[in-house]
Design an enzyme around this catalytic site. Structure first.
Site, PDB file in Angstrom:
ATOM      1  N   HIS A 170      34.185  32.773  50.583  1.00  0.00           N
ATOM      2  CA  HIS A 170      34.615  32.309  49.254  1.00  0.00           C
ATOM      3  C   HIS A 170      35.922  31.528  49.267  1.00  0.00           C
ATOM      4  CE1 HIS A 170      37.159  35.859  49.576  1.00  0.00           C
ATOM      5  NE2 HIS A 170      37.926  35.319  48.644  1.00  0.00           N
TER       6      HIS A 170
HETATM    7  C1  UD1 Z   1      40.405  35.234  43.835  1.00  0.00           C
HETATM    8  C2  UD1 Z   1      41.710  35.288  44.614  1.00  0.00           C
HETATM    9  C3  UD1 Z   1      41.397  35.497  46.093  1.00  0.00           C
HETATM   10  C4  UD1 Z   1      40.502  36.691  46.304  1.00  0.00           C
HETATM   11  C5  UD1 Z   1      39.247  36.520  45.472  1.00  0.00           C
HETATM   12  C6  UD1 Z   1      38.301  37.681  45.632  1.00  0.00           C
HETATM   13  C7  UD1 Z   1      43.565  33.895  43.752  1.00  0.00           C
HETATM   14  C8  UD1 Z   1      44.336  32.665  43.981  1.00  0.00           C
HETATM   15  N1  UD1 Z   1      42.461  34.054  44.523  1.00  0.00           N
HETATM   16  O1  UD1 Z   1      39.719  34.054  44.207  1.00  0.00           O
HETATM   17  O2  UD1 Z   1      42.607  35.715  46.784  1.00  0.00           O
HETATM   18  O3  UD1 Z   1      40.166  36.807  47.677  1.00  0.00           O
HETATM   19  O4  UD1 Z   1      39.636  36.390  44.100  1.00  0.00           O
HETATM   20  O5  UD1 Z   1      37.153  37.508  44.888  1.00  0.00           O
HETATM   21  O6  UD1 Z   1      43.916  34.695  42.916  1.00  0.00           O
HETATM   22  N2  UD1 Z   1      34.223  34.078  38.425  1.00  0.00           N
HETATM   23  C9  UD1 Z   1      33.126  34.672  37.845  1.00  0.00           C
HETATM   24  N3  UD1 Z   1      33.250  35.990  37.471  1.00  0.00           N
HETATM   25  C10 UD1 Z   1      34.385  36.693  37.645  1.00  0.00           C
HETATM   26  C11 UD1 Z   1      35.487  36.053  38.226  1.00  0.00           C
HETATM   27  C12 UD1 Z   1      35.386  34.747  38.621  1.00  0.00           C
HETATM   28  O7  UD1 Z   1      32.093  34.078  37.651  1.00  0.00           O
HETATM   29  O8  UD1 Z   1      34.421  37.881  37.277  1.00  0.00           O
HETATM   30  C13 UD1 Z   1      34.132  32.656  38.831  1.00  0.00           C
HETATM   31  C14 UD1 Z   1      35.018  31.830  37.952  1.00  0.00           C
HETATM   32  O9  UD1 Z   1      34.261  31.108  37.059  1.00  0.00           O
HETATM   33  C15 UD1 Z   1      35.816  30.931  38.870  1.00  0.00           C
HETATM   34  C16 UD1 Z   1      35.439  31.385  40.279  1.00  0.00           C
HETATM   35  O10 UD1 Z   1      34.612  32.531  40.165  1.00  0.00           O
HETATM   36  O11 UD1 Z   1      35.491  29.587  38.710  1.00  0.00           O
HETATM   37  C17 UD1 Z   1      36.672  31.715  41.047  1.00  0.00           C
HETATM   38  O12 UD1 Z   1      37.429  32.764  40.431  1.00  0.00           O
HETATM   39  P1  UD1 Z   1      39.037  32.846  40.575  1.00  0.00           P
HETATM   40  O13 UD1 Z   1      39.543  34.098  40.002  1.00  0.00           O
HETATM   41  O14 UD1 Z   1      39.645  31.581  40.114  1.00  0.00           O
HETATM   42  O15 UD1 Z   1      39.329  32.855  42.121  1.00  0.00           O
HETATM   43  P2  UD1 Z   1      38.517  33.471  43.332  1.00  0.00           P
HETATM   44  O16 UD1 Z   1      37.932  32.347  44.089  1.00  0.00           O
HETATM   45  O17 UD1 Z   1      37.617  34.574  42.892  1.00  0.00           O
END
Ligand code: UD1
Length: 363
Positions: A205
């Site tokens: 990821h």
């Molecule tokens: C975040 C953390 C990363 C961690 C990861 C674990 C930061 C900078 N990054 O990255 O260190 O390893 O979480 O998962 O804080 N989304 C969903 N459902 C959710 C949450 C997110 O669909 O419950 C989607 C969102 O639409 C978003 C994408 O996942 O576009 C990424 O989510 P985001 O929280 O921005 O960062 P991660 O890549 O999950």
């Protein structure tokens, strides 16, 4: 002592669980839990609260997704009034996600003492969003709890006073030790029709891997070969699922019958899966540590790690994203030519106990 604890994203939940349990053993401590809502889905958040018996958050900031600036700013805006309202003596943040730095910054500006759990880890790669979060959070923290000696060394090299730094072990391993037996009862192997020791697990990821179609494509080149040899189970992160579509790589997966996509799994199912795998391929930080404890070969699909102890005495090896290197390492792992791990110092399931003892002594 009023301790306000912050969680936001999936890797925070297994770190806060043992701390919340330990606070409960001390009458002097009033623990408050704030969830920023950075992760919000049932499968990325809610499930972990029930599985790990984390108390329901006192406050949920419900920030949801956004760009780094929007997400960080929104957490700060919503966290400030909560902090003013609760007036804690101490704010505890864990890990390296956007919620960690956002709440840390608000806390110190309002004069609360800031404690960082999992301090000092450094990949040396400042293009990684988490690396910036780590450096900044550590630089403003009053107490810094490290999982491994490299963390202590990094903090000292950055000029942080030795007085503030404590090597305490790994709260994530507290959670693993506590739940291993329970995870043994998960039926995930039969649900996915798998035989123990006869499959690979993949997680992916990191933006650097999944947002770049060339790099993602190279990783898939390696996986095309591996899935011919054994099933590859891939619980797919929401970010990666979106990327498959935007990078037009989804079609390639249809031509890989051994490649098995699942929704993100809960903690117990994933632990069961990992502990029965022949090999794990990942770009996660925490999984590098968990595989070391489980003694399962771990191929880290990155160019660096902030957790060097797992490569020095654990089962982790940095293999990058070159398909040839990945396949060579995979062959060594499945042929048993892999080092057994030695338990890193203090990864004994008692990290939370040490942290709370030090909090009570120092603050
Ligand atoms: C975040 C953390 C990363 C961690 C990861 C674990 C930061 C900078 N990054 O990255 O260190 O390893 O979480 O998962 O804080 N989304 C969903 N459902 C959710 C949450 C997110 O669909 O419950 C989607 C969102 O639409 C978003 C994408 O996942 O576009 C990424 O989510 P985001 O929280 O921005 O960062 P991660 O890549 O999950």
């Amino acid at each position: 002592m009023k301790i306000l604890n912050v969680v936001g994203a999936r890797p925070n939940f297994m770190k806060i669980a043992p701390l919340m349990a330990e606070y409960g053993r001390h009458e002097k401590i009033h623990a408050i839990l704030v969830h920023t809502g950075q992760h919000y889905d049932e499968i990325m958040s809610k499930l972990f609260f029930s599985e790990l018996s984390i108390p329901k958050p006192d406050v949920n900031l419900e920030v949801g997704s956004g760009s780094h600036a929007v997400q960080t700013a929104e957490i700060m805006k919503r966290f400030e009034p909560v902090l003013i309202d609760y007036k804690p003596d101490v704010v505890v943040v864990v890990g390296d996600v956007n919620s960690t730095i956002a709440c840390g910054l608000v806390a110190v500006k309002l004069g609360a003492r800031l404690v960082h759990v999992e301090a000092g880890l450094r990949s040396g790669d400042r293009t990684m969003p988490e690396e910036i979060n780590r450096i900044l959070t550590d630089s403003i923290s009053d107490l810094l709890f490290c999982t491994e000696q490299s963390g202590v060394d990094n903090l000292l090299a950055e000029g942080i006073s030795a007085r503030k730094i404590h090597l305490v072990g790994n709260v994530m391993i507290d959670t693993l030790n506590k739940n291993l037996q329970k995870a043994g009862k998960s039926n995930i192997l039969s649900v996915l029709n798998l035989n123990s020791n006869d499959f690979a697990v993949l997680t992916l990821h990191r933006p650097s891997n999944v947002d770049d179609p060339v790099i993602f494509g190279r990783i898939l080149d390696a996986l095309t070969i591996i899935q011919n040899d054994m099933p590859v189970i891939f619980p797919i992160h929401p970010r990666t699922r979106k990327s498959l579509v935007s990078c037009s790589l989804g079609k390639r997966l249809e031509e890989m019958p051994g490649f098995r996509l699942t929704d993100p799994l809960g903690y117990l199912d994933f632990l069961k899966l990992m502990s029965n795998a022949k090999v794990v391929l990942t770009d996660s930080g925490g999984i590098q540590e968990e595989t070391t404890i489980l003694n399962i070969p771990c191929l880290t699909l990155r160019e660096n790690t902030e957790r060097p102890i797992t490569t020095e005495i654990g089962t982790n090896q940095i293999v990058g994203t070159d398909p040839t290197v990945i396949i060579q390492a995979y062959n060594r792992a499945v042929n048993g030519a892999w080092r057994k791990s030695v338990l890193p110092p203090l990864w004994d399931g008692c990290a939370a106990e040490r942290i709370v003892r030090i909090l009570l002594e120092e603050l």
